[in-house]
Design a protein around this motif. Sequence first.
Motif, PDB file in Angstrom:
ATOM      1  N   UNK A 174     125.772  63.094  24.622  1.00  0.00           N
ATOM      2  CA  UNK A 174     125.482  61.664  24.750  1.00  0.00           C
ATOM      3  C   UNK A 174     125.083  61.291  26.182  1.00  0.00           C
ATOM      4  N   UNK A 175     123.795  61.274  26.491  1.00  0.00           N
ATOM      5  CA  UNK A 175     123.353  60.746  27.783  1.00  0.00           C
ATOM      6  C   UNK A 175     123.238  59.223  27.712  1.00  0.00           C
ATOM      7  N   UNK A 176     123.437  58.571  28.848  1.00  0.00           N
ATOM      8  CA  UNK A 176     123.335  57.111  28.856  1.00  0.00           C
ATOM      9  C   UNK A 176     123.123  56.563  30.253  1.00  0.00           C
ATOM     10  N   UNK A 177     122.827  55.267  30.291  1.00  0.00           N
ATOM     11  CA  UNK A 177     122.654  54.554  31.559  1.00  0.00           C
ATOM     12  C   UNK A 177     123.442  53.257  31.495  1.00  0.00           C
ATOM     13  N   UNK A 178     123.822  52.748  32.664  1.00  0.00           N
ATOM     14  CA  UNK A 178     124.571  51.508  32.693  1.00  0.00           C
ATOM     15  C   UNK A 178     124.460  50.814  34.034  1.00  0.00           C
ATOM     16  N   UNK A 203     137.803  43.339  39.328  1.00  0.00           N
ATOM     17  CA  UNK A 203     137.229  43.947  38.132  1.00  0.00           C
ATOM     18  C   UNK A 203     135.761  44.241  38.349  1.00  0.00           C
ATOM     19  N   UNK A 204     135.231  45.021  37.429  1.00  0.00           N
ATOM     20  CA  UNK A 204     133.798  45.261  37.391  1.00  0.00           C
ATOM     21  C   UNK A 204     133.330  45.055  35.956  1.00  0.00           C
ATOM     22  N   UNK A 205     132.410  44.141  35.764  1.00  0.00           N
ATOM     23  CA  UNK A 205     131.797  43.922  34.461  1.00  0.00           C
ATOM     24  C   UNK A 205     130.707  44.977  34.312  1.00  0.00           C
ATOM     25  N   UNK A 206     130.633  45.625  33.128  1.00  0.00           N
ATOM     26  CA  UNK A 206     129.607  46.650  32.949  1.00  0.00           C
ATOM     27  C   UNK A 206     128.952  46.544  31.578  1.00  0.00           C
ATOM     28  N   UNK A 207     127.750  47.080  31.497  1.00  0.00           N
ATOM     29  CA  UNK A 207     127.024  47.213  30.236  1.00  0.00           C
ATOM     30  C   UNK A 207     126.307  48.554  30.294  1.00  0.00           C
ATOM     31  N   UNK A 208     126.296  49.256  29.165  1.00  0.00           N
ATOM     32  CA  UNK A 208     125.619  50.546  29.135  1.00  0.00           C
ATOM     33  C   UNK A 208     124.974  50.776  27.777  1.00  0.00           C
ATOM     34  N   UNK A 209     123.974  51.648  27.765  1.00  0.00           N
ATOM     35  CA  UNK A 209     123.280  52.037  26.540  1.00  0.00           C
ATOM     36  C   UNK A 209     123.246  53.559  26.500  1.00  0.00           C
ATOM     37  N   UNK A 210     123.542  54.123  25.325  1.00  0.00           N
ATOM     38  CA  UNK A 210     123.627  55.567  25.180  1.00  0.00           C
ATOM     39  C   UNK A 210     122.816  56.048  23.985  1.00  0.00           C
ATOM     40  N   UNK A 227     126.234  70.296  10.427  1.00  0.00           N
ATOM     41  CA  UNK A 227     125.899  71.632   9.918  1.00  0.00           C
ATOM     42  C   UNK A 227     124.517  71.654   9.276  1.00  0.00           C
ATOM     43  N   UNK A 228     124.200  70.654   8.461  1.00  0.00           N
ATOM     44  CA  UNK A 228     122.929  70.633   7.731  1.00  0.00           C
ATOM     45  C   UNK A 228     121.756  70.208   8.616  1.00  0.00           C
ATOM     46  N   UNK A 229     121.979  69.256   9.513  1.00  0.00           N
ATOM     47  CA  UNK A 229     120.906  68.743  10.356  1.00  0.00           C
ATOM     48  C   UNK A 229     121.489  67.967  11.523  1.00  0.00           C
ATOM     49  N   UNK A 230     120.634  67.614  12.482  1.00  0.00           N
ATOM     50  CA  UNK A 230     121.070  66.799  13.616  1.00  0.00           C
ATOM     51  C   UNK A 230     120.785  65.332  13.307  1.00  0.00           C
ATOM     52  N   UNK A 231     121.483  64.454  14.048  1.00  0.00           N
ATOM     53  CA  UNK A 231     121.290  63.017  13.854  1.00  0.00           C
ATOM     54  C   UNK A 231     121.222  62.342  15.213  1.00  0.00           C
ATOM     55  N   UNK A 232     120.409  61.302  15.309  1.00  0.00           N
ATOM     56  CA  UNK A 232     120.285  60.507  16.526  1.00  0.00           C
ATOM     57  C   UNK A 232     120.919  59.143  16.298  1.00  0.00           C
ATOM     58  N   UNK A 233     121.944  58.822  17.075  1.00  0.00           N
ATOM     59  CA  UNK A 233     122.577  57.508  17.032  1.00  0.00           C
ATOM     60  C   UNK A 233     122.357  56.824  18.376  1.00  0.00           C
ATOM     61  N   UNK A 234     122.518  55.511  18.377  1.00  0.00           N
ATOM     62  CA  UNK A 234     122.369  54.722  19.602  1.00  0.00           C
ATOM     63  C   UNK A 234     123.596  53.834  19.743  1.00  0.00           C
ATOM     64  N   UNK A 235     124.030  53.651  20.986  1.00  0.00           N
ATOM     65  CA  UNK A 235     125.266  52.915  21.216  1.00  0.00           C
ATOM     66  C   UNK A 235     125.103  51.962  22.389  1.00  0.00           C
ATOM     67  N   UNK A 236     125.710  50.795  22.261  1.00  0.00           N
ATOM     68  CA  UNK A 236     125.778  49.824  23.358  1.00  0.00           C
ATOM     69  C   UNK A 236     127.248  49.514  23.608  1.00  0.00           C
ATOM     70  N   UNK A 237     127.622  49.462  24.880  1.00  0.00           N
ATOM     71  CA  UNK A 237     129.004  49.156  25.271  1.00  0.00           C
ATOM     72  C   UNK A 237     128.951  48.100  26.369  1.00  0.00           C
ATOM     73  N   UNK A 238     129.831  47.108  26.289  1.00  0.00           N
ATOM     74  CA  UNK A 238     129.970  46.094  27.340  1.00  0.00           C
ATOM     75  C   UNK A 238     131.450  45.810  27.528  1.00  0.00           C
ATOM     76  N   UNK A 239     131.886  45.708  28.783  1.00  0.00           N
ATOM     77  CA  UNK A 239     133.306  45.468  29.014  1.00  0.00           C
ATOM     78  C   UNK A 239     133.657  45.325  30.474  1.00  0.00           C
ATOM     79  N   UNK A 240     134.907  45.686  30.797  1.00  0.00           N
ATOM     80  CA  UNK A 240     135.450  45.569  32.152  1.00  0.00           C
ATOM     81  C   UNK A 240     135.981  46.912  32.615  1.00  0.00           C
TER      82      UNK A 240
END
Length: 182
Positions: free
Chosen positions: A138-142, A150-157, A164-177
């Motif tokens: 999971x590579x990502x930037x934020x 505190x530090x407020x952050x947002x990131x996208x991964x 086993x059968x195949x690979x899958x691509x998912x996308x994730x967004x995280x926001x928090x402290x």
Amino acid sequence: MMVAAVTLVGAMLWAVPVQAQGPAMPSIDLGIGYQYLRAPDDQGYPVGVNVDVSGRLLAGVRWVGEVGFARDRAKDAQADVTSTLMAVNYGGGLRFAPGRGRWPYAQVIVGRHRDSFTLSAEGIGDVISTSETNLMVQPGIGLGFNVGRWRVFAQADYRRIFYEAQEENDYRAVAGLRFRLK
């Protein structure tokens, strides 16, 4: 007049980097945030939480460990059936965070991704329950902003899951402290 304007603009541009530097990055910090996961076929997991811990390794490089979950639940009232999808992730890696004040970063996490599916019927309970755990990368930037202690952050991964059968691509967004621990 022109010289005064150029001098003023130059002074402002000179001062911005100094102001943006802010305090040094903490030795160890804890991040807690809301996580939204998007899988193929427009499958969204709207309820999620992510927790990470990171610490200084070298100048501009931090170690990071994280654990999170995301869940989607759908109920068919007509058939009295509820389906629940749960995705749990955990792993560790490196975060490259050279800045101060406003903290842009890039990170790479390697770990495991666990999918669970449960189909339950009212009055019967779980009819189907299955799960599978696989390798994830999971590579990502934020970006983080200091707000007092505190530090407020947002990131996208981008999450690559190796089933086993195949690979899958998912996308994730995280926001928090993020909080300084040490």
